[in-house]
Each structure stands twice: as C-alpha cells, then as structure tokens.
Design an enzyme around this catalytic site. Structure first.
Site, mmCIF file in Angstrom:
data_model
loop_
_atom_site.group_PDB
_atom_site.id
_atom_site.type_symbol
_atom_site.label_atom_id
_atom_site.label_comp_id
_atom_site.label_asym_id
_atom_site.label_seq_id
_atom_site.Cartn_x
_atom_site.Cartn_y
_atom_site.Cartn_z
ATOM 1 N N ASN A 200 0.837 -1.200 0.000
ATOM 2 C CA ASN A 200 0.000 0.000 0.000
ATOM 3 C C ASN A 200 0.865 1.239 0.000
ATOM 4 O O ASN A 200 1.965 1.266 0.552
ATOM 5 C CB ASN A 200 -0.986 -0.020 1.181
ATOM 6 C CG ASN A 200 -0.453 0.686 2.411
ATOM 7 O OD1 ASN A 200 -0.537 1.913 2.525
ATOM 8 N ND2 ASN A 200 0.135 -0.074 3.333
ATOM 9 N N PHE B 137 -1.606 8.158 4.165
ATOM 10 C CA PHE B 137 -2.423 8.815 5.196
ATOM 11 C C PHE B 137 -3.630 9.554 4.623
ATOM 12 O O PHE B 137 -3.840 10.745 4.882
ATOM 13 C CB PHE B 137 -1.593 9.809 6.028
ATOM 14 C CG PHE B 137 -0.593 9.192 6.976
ATOM 15 C CD1 PHE B 137 -0.589 7.831 7.237
ATOM 16 C CD2 PHE B 137 0.345 9.987 7.624
ATOM 17 C CE1 PHE B 137 0.335 7.266 8.118
ATOM 18 C CE2 PHE B 137 1.271 9.439 8.513
ATOM 19 C CZ PHE B 137 1.263 8.083 8.745
ATOM 20 N N SER C 21 5.353 4.922 8.831
ATOM 21 C CA SER C 21 4.740 4.677 7.533
ATOM 22 C C SER C 21 5.695 5.153 6.450
ATOM 23 O O SER C 21 6.267 6.241 6.562
ATOM 24 C CB SER C 21 3.404 5.416 7.414
ATOM 25 O OG SER C 21 2.448 4.760 8.198
ATOM 26 N N LYS D 266 5.259 3.294 17.171
ATOM 27 C CA LYS D 266 5.249 2.245 16.141
ATOM 28 C C LYS D 266 6.433 2.445 15.210
ATOM 29 O O LYS D 266 6.599 3.517 14.625
ATOM 30 C CB LYS D 266 3.934 2.301 15.354
ATOM 31 C CG LYS D 266 3.842 1.181 14.318
ATOM 32 C CD LYS D 266 2.425 1.004 13.826
ATOM 33 C CE LYS D 266 2.323 -0.067 12.776
ATOM 34 N NZ LYS D 266 0.947 -0.265 12.315
ATOM 35 N N ASN E 143 5.669 -1.637 11.299
ATOM 36 C CA ASN E 143 4.914 -1.138 10.145
ATOM 37 C C ASN E 143 5.330 -1.944 8.902
ATOM 38 O O ASN E 143 6.038 -2.938 9.008
ATOM 39 C CB ASN E 143 5.210 0.358 9.967
ATOM 40 C CG ASN E 143 3.970 1.104 9.519
ATOM 41 O OD1 ASN E 143 3.346 0.724 8.536
ATOM 42 N ND2 ASN E 143 3.609 2.155 10.233
ATOM 43 N N ASN F 249 4.998 6.056 3.443
ATOM 44 C CA ASN F 249 4.360 6.799 2.352
ATOM 45 C C ASN F 249 4.159 8.281 2.621
ATOM 46 O O ASN F 249 3.484 8.975 1.868
ATOM 47 C CB ASN F 249 3.016 6.140 2.016
ATOM 48 C CG ASN F 249 3.196 4.674 1.656
ATOM 49 O OD1 ASN F 249 4.021 4.341 0.814
ATOM 50 N ND2 ASN F 249 2.441 3.801 2.307
ATOM 51 N N THR F 250 4.714 8.773 3.723
ATOM 52 C CA THR F 250 4.701 10.213 3.994
ATOM 53 C C THR F 250 6.156 10.666 4.023
ATOM 54 O O THR F 250 6.914 10.226 4.896
ATOM 55 C CB THR F 250 3.999 10.517 5.340
ATOM 56 O OG1 THR F 250 2.623 10.169 5.220
ATOM 57 C CG2 THR F 250 4.107 11.982 5.721
HETATM 58 C C1 LIG Z 1 -3.648 -1.152 3.476
HETATM 59 C C2 LIG Z 1 -2.825 -0.899 4.690
HETATM 60 C C3 LIG Z 1 -2.875 0.350 5.297
HETATM 61 C C4 LIG Z 1 -2.113 0.601 6.434
HETATM 62 N N1 LIG Z 1 -2.199 1.814 7.032
HETATM 63 C C5 LIG Z 1 -1.534 2.029 8.210
HETATM 64 C C6 LIG Z 1 -1.680 3.252 8.903
HETATM 65 O O1 LIG Z 1 -2.429 4.137 8.508
HETATM 66 N N2 LIG Z 1 -0.955 3.412 10.042
HETATM 67 C C7 LIG Z 1 -0.131 2.451 10.540
HETATM 68 O O2 LIG Z 1 0.473 2.647 11.604
HETATM 69 N N3 LIG Z 1 0.010 1.274 9.908
HETATM 70 C C8 LIG Z 1 -0.668 1.043 8.761
HETATM 71 N N4 LIG Z 1 -0.534 -0.165 8.125
HETATM 72 C C9 LIG Z 1 0.404 -1.174 8.676
HETATM 73 C C10 LIG Z 1 -0.315 -2.205 9.542
HETATM 74 O O3 LIG Z 1 -0.882 -1.593 10.668
HETATM 75 C C11 LIG Z 1 0.681 -3.292 10.009
HETATM 76 O O4 LIG Z 1 1.652 -2.696 10.843
HETATM 77 C C12 LIG Z 1 1.385 -3.990 8.868
HETATM 78 O O5 LIG Z 1 0.518 -4.141 7.771
HETATM 79 C C13 LIG Z 1 1.903 -5.374 9.253
HETATM 80 O O6 LIG Z 1 0.850 -6.251 9.620
HETATM 81 P P1 LIG Z 1 0.183 -7.297 8.589
HETATM 82 O O7 LIG Z 1 1.299 -7.991 7.880
HETATM 83 O O8 LIG Z 1 -0.650 -8.200 9.451
HETATM 84 O O9 LIG Z 1 -0.648 -6.487 7.643
HETATM 85 C C14 LIG Z 1 -1.276 -0.425 6.977
HETATM 86 C C15 LIG Z 1 -1.244 -1.678 6.353
HETATM 87 C C16 LIG Z 1 -2.000 -1.925 5.231
HETATM 88 C C17 LIG Z 1 -1.944 -3.301 4.594
#
Ligand SMILES: Cc1cc2nc3c(=O)[nH]c(=O)nc-3n(C[C@H](O)[C@H](O)[C@H](O)COP(=O)(O)O)c2cc1C
Length: 353
Positions: free
Chosen positions: A112, A116, A173, A213, A242, A175-176
């Site tokens: 992704n 934000f 994150s 985080k 993350n 992406n910022t």
């Molecule tokens: C589509 C998507 C959007 C995400 N947006 C955020 C976010 O806004 N803030 C954040 O701290 N982590 C975000 N994450 C990261 C997840 O919270 C998590 O830390 C990461 O995906 C690892 O877990 P997973 O493998 O179970 O997805 C996002 C992940 C995905 C897949």
C-alpha cells in the site's frame, strides 16, 4: 453461523473487486454491524493485563484498516481483543493518487501507498466520543504538507488521548515523505516528550499509555538508539512493525515492484526477528505489540515467544476473512496449553530464557 457463510462468500466476492473498493466495502459493512459475531467469552488463558487495561485476548486489529474510526465496534464484534484506529492526521487530506493498494495474492501479501488518507482528527474524535466497551487505541500521524511534525502529533494527542485507551505515535509509515526520519534519537525523544505532555494535559493529569510504532527497516544503530529513547522517555510500549520498503527475495506476484510498504506473510520473518531484538535491547521492560504477517495461531505464538505481549493482524484478513480471528485464538490457546503455559504472560519472551 449462517451469517458466517454469507460473509465467507462475501470475502470471495471482495477478492474480485479492486482492492481499495473491497477495503471500503469491508469498513462500510462493519460500521453497520453487518459482520459476523465471534465475540463470545475468550479462553481465560488468553487474557492479560497491560497498562492497567484487561485484554480478553491478545489479537488486535492493526492500524490502517479503520483509519477514521468508523468500524471499530464491528471489528470488536469479530472477536478482536482490541482495535487500533488511524492513522489519523490533524487536518483532512486525500492521500496519494489511486491506484495505491495492491494484493499480492501468490505471496499472501499487500503493498500500500495510501499516504495517510484521513478525514482528519475531528471526525475520529466525534466518533470515538460515543464508543462504548472494548479496548480502542488511536494511532496518530502528521499531515503531508505540515512543516511542524511535533505540532501535528500534539493536536492528535490532545484530541484523542481522552477518548482512547492508548495512543500510538506512528513514525514508521513509508508513504509520507520524511516521516521515518522522526525515528532519529533526538527527534523521537522530543516528539515523545511533547506528545506525552499534551496527552497528560488533555486527560486532566492522568497518564495515558503512549506507544511508538516503528519500521522493520532499521540499522543496528537505529535499533539501539530507539531502545535507549524508549528507556529515557518512559515510553509505555512499542508496536513492531509497520510495512517494509524492502522486497524480500522470492516474491512472485506481478505487483511486487509497486512503490509502497509491503505487509503480509513475507514480512513475518523480519518482524519476528526485530521483536526479538527489541525485546532484548529493552530488557523486556516495555510491552511489545508484534505485527507483520501473522496468519495463524502458530505465527502469533512465535511472535509472543520472542517477546510480544500482544499481536496485531491486518493483511491476512484480506486473504482469510474474519474467520481468521477465532482460528488464531483457538490455535494459540492450544499451543500455549501444549507447552504447559498456565497463562499467556508466561510465554512472553520464553525463547530468550
Ligand atoms: C492497506 C494498509 C494500510 C495501512 N495503514 C496504516 C496506517 O495508517 N498506520 C499504521 O500505523 N500502519 C498502517 N498499516 C500497517 C499495519 O498496521 C501493520 O503494521 C502492517 O501491515 C503489518 O501487519 P500485517 O502484515 O498483518 O498487515 C497499513 C497496512 C495496510 C496493509
């Protein structure tokens, strides 16, 4: 159970949709209570207490699914022990241009670059004001165009600390632009101190659990400095991790080179190693929430054994649907029992002993 069948069919249909549409549809459905209910009593073995909060089970919904605090009630009904809303930015912002979400089906992964997209902190605050039972955390970030990151986190903390059970400073994150640089020792220390002060003031002097985080893409020096900062600043916990900007060898999906953060199964080994390292560097003093590629009870158990007190899930839901949550819980309880643990907490960090 009939509802479960309907929901499983819905999950198959979701996979035919563009990923972002499927995400919106899932949030829409949960916000209206249209998901299945798996929130019966949990196995007492899975309960634990952290920061004075009683977690009925250690499996949480990771940030980024319910960015604007619309669906947390429906998500709690799926059987999560806790839900993290956000990341929310002070002012509304649209995020990056679409497409910005990719399913890597063969790899059981997601990329992704949402960047934000946020309705802004006031919308989340209004929704959290009437939130009811269940543990809900608020994950806060900064606006893309903001010049003063600290001021943005202060806004998030001031508005959301009184309305949530714990607060997360998201500095990871990918992406910022510039966000991950806030993990640097001096900046992170100042940011945590300022956010803590704002949260405590907003809560009338009461101290709210404050977590940071972090990214999985850190050098050894970064890790040591973050551990030192956690100790110096009395940070209450770490969320590890993350998404990764790396592309582990062996990815097969056509979209593997899309820009953005990778999550799901290929992230698991990175996260698990980092949880173990940070547990040792912080000497197990602060609870760690492990997130990255957890797709079953064995994964959750492995994450706990290397040092996580709680875990979070996101990407695996895309591939397995909500039935995943009760499955992780029952598999985890079975593994704990088989290894002779009387309670979850006894297994935390067991691999290091
Ligand atoms: C589509 C998507 C959007 C995400 N947006 C955020 C976010 O806004 N803030 C954040 O701290 N982590 C975000 N994450 C990261 C997840 O919270 C998590 O830390 C990461 O995906 C690892 O877990 P997973 O493998 O179970 O997805 C996002 C992940 C995905 C897949």
């Amino acid at each position: 159970m009939a509802r479960m069948g309907i929901f499983d069919s819905a999950i198959s249909l979701f996979r035919l949709l563009d990923p972002e549409r499927a995400h919106h549809l899932a949030v829409w459905a949960l916000a209206r209570g249209l998901g299945p209910r798996f929130d019966g009593p949990d196995d007492p073995l899975l309960a634990s207490e952290q920061w004075g909060l009683r977690f009925p089970n250690p499996v949480g919904l990771a940030a980024g699914f319910d960015k604007d605090a619309e669906a947390f009630r429906g998500a709690l009904q799926l059987g999560f022990g806790f839900v993290e809303t956000g990341t929310v930015t002070p002012r509304p912002q649209p995020g990056n241009p679409k497409p910005r979400l990719f399913r890597l089906t063969e790899d059981r992964a997601v990329i992704n670059r949402y960047g934000f997209n946020s309705a802004g902190v006031e919308v989340s605050a209004e929704r959290l004001r009437h939130r009811g039972a269940g543990i809900v955390g608020a994950n806060i970030g900064k606006n893309k165009e903001s010049e003063d990151a600290e001021a943005d986190y202060i806004v998030g903390a001031t508005q959301l600390a009184p309305l949530s059970d714990y607060l997360v400073i998201n500095v990871s994150s990918p992406n910022t632009p510039g966000l991950r640089a806030l993990q640097d020792r001096a900046q992170l220390s100042a940011l945590i101190t300022a956010t803590r002060q704002a949260a405590t003031e907003a809560c009338g002097g009461e101290s709210k659990p404050l977590l940071v985080k972090i990214a999985p893409d850190l050098t050894d020096e970064d890790k040591q400095e973050i551990a030192a900062t956690v100790n110096e600043t009395d940070t209450d916990g770490l969320i590890i991790s993350n998404t990764t900007i790396t592309r582990p060898a062996g990815l097969m999906s056509g979209d593997k080179d899309e820009a953005g953060g990778l999550s799901g199964v290929p992230l698991f080994p990175l996260t698990r190693t980092l949880v173990g390292e940070m547990y040792q560097l912080t000497r197990g003093k602060v609870p760690i929430i492990g997130a990255g590629g957890i797709a079953g009870g064995d994964d959750a158990y492995a994450m706990i054994r290397v040092g996580a007190s709680l875990v979070q899930v996101y990407s695996a839901l895309v591939f397995h649907g909500p039935g995943l949550i009760p499955r992780i819980k029952s598999e985890l309880a079975a593994r704990l029992r088989a290894d002779g643990f009387a309670k979850l907490e006894d297994a935390v960090g067991a691999d290091h002993r």
